[in-house]
Write a protein that holds these residues in place. Structure first.
Motif, PDB file in Angstrom:
ATOM      1  N   MET A   1       0.840  -1.183   0.000  1.00  0.00           N
ATOM      2  CA  MET A   1       0.000   0.000   0.000  1.00  0.00           C
ATOM      3  C   MET A   1       0.881   1.241   0.000  1.00  0.00           C
ATOM      4  O   MET A   1       1.942   1.272   0.598  1.00  0.00           O
ATOM      5  CB  MET A   1      -0.872   0.043   1.253  1.00  0.00           C
ATOM      6  N   ASP A   2       0.422   2.275  -0.653  1.00  0.00           N
ATOM      7  CA  ASP A   2       1.116   3.555  -0.574  1.00  0.00           C
ATOM      8  C   ASP A   2       0.119   4.603  -0.092  1.00  0.00           C
ATOM      9  O   ASP A   2      -1.031   4.304   0.190  1.00  0.00           O
ATOM     10  CB  ASP A   2       1.765   3.921  -1.910  1.00  0.00           C
ATOM     11  N   ASN A   3       0.592   5.838   0.018  1.00  0.00           N
ATOM     12  CA  ASN A   3      -0.260   6.896   0.561  1.00  0.00           C
ATOM     13  C   ASN A   3      -1.546   7.105  -0.215  1.00  0.00           C
ATOM     14  O   ASN A   3      -2.517   7.609   0.328  1.00  0.00           O
ATOM     15  CB  ASN A   3       0.519   8.208   0.663  1.00  0.00           C
ATOM     16  N   SER A   4      -1.569   6.722  -1.485  1.00  0.00           N
ATOM     17  CA  SER A   4      -2.791   6.895  -2.263  1.00  0.00           C
ATOM     18  C   SER A   4      -3.872   5.897  -1.837  1.00  0.00           C
ATOM     19  O   SER A   4      -5.022   6.034  -2.218  1.00  0.00           O
ATOM     20  CB  SER A   4      -2.500   6.752  -3.761  1.00  0.00           C
ATOM     21  N   ASP A   5      -3.497   4.897  -1.025  1.00  0.00           N
ATOM     22  CA  ASP A   5      -4.464   3.914  -0.554  1.00  0.00           C
ATOM     23  C   ASP A   5      -5.262   4.397   0.647  1.00  0.00           C
ATOM     24  O   ASP A   5      -6.198   3.740   1.070  1.00  0.00           O
ATOM     25  CB  ASP A   5      -3.756   2.607  -0.180  1.00  0.00           C
ATOM     26  N   TYR A   6      -4.871   5.521   1.229  1.00  0.00           N
ATOM     27  CA  TYR A   6      -5.587   6.057   2.385  1.00  0.00           C
ATOM     28  C   TYR A   6      -6.856   6.764   1.929  1.00  0.00           C
ATOM     29  O   TYR A   6      -6.826   7.580   1.022  1.00  0.00           O
ATOM     30  CB  TYR A   6      -4.713   7.046   3.160  1.00  0.00           C
TER      31      TYR A   6
END
Length: 114
Positions: free
Chosen positions: A1-6
């Motif tokens: 996961m990366d920050n765009s998954d938040y």
């Protein structure tokens, strides 16, 4: 996961579903970070740090599976590290909002509310 998954939705789903299992301290730290993230005065670098910790918290796969006893220890560690890093941006109002939300899920002794 990366920050765009938040997403806010994924955050609230995790918190509401697992608040009792994760425990008061983990949820309180997550909520303080969440409310700090929502503050327009929080700088971008701090928001990035917070989002990274919240992504780890909501990730379905992590170092210690959440459904095992003590499974939220790693989540608490990630959240606490982020909170320490951005501590100067966690305002009293963020802490109070977190406490108000916690009152809905936990009793005065920190036990899950029935």
């Amino acid at each position: 996961m990366d920050n765009s998954d938040y997403t806010e939705t994924s955050f609230w789903e995790k918190v509401k579903t697992y608040a009792k299992a994760a425990g008061r301290e983990t949820i309180e730290t997550a909520l303080k970070l969440y409310y700090t993230l929502q503050d327009k005065e929080t700088p971008g670098w701090a928001k990035t740090t917070i989002i990274g910790a919240l992504v780890y918290f909501i990730a379905p796969v992590d170092t210690v599976p959440d459904l095992l006893p003590g499974g939220y220890v790693d989540d608490l560690g990630a959240l606490a590290a982020a909170a320490w890093t951005v501590a100067s941006h966690i305002k009293d109002e963020h802490v109070e909002k977190a406490k108000q939300t916690l009152r809905q899920w936990f009793d005065e002794d920190g036990e899950p509310a029935e």
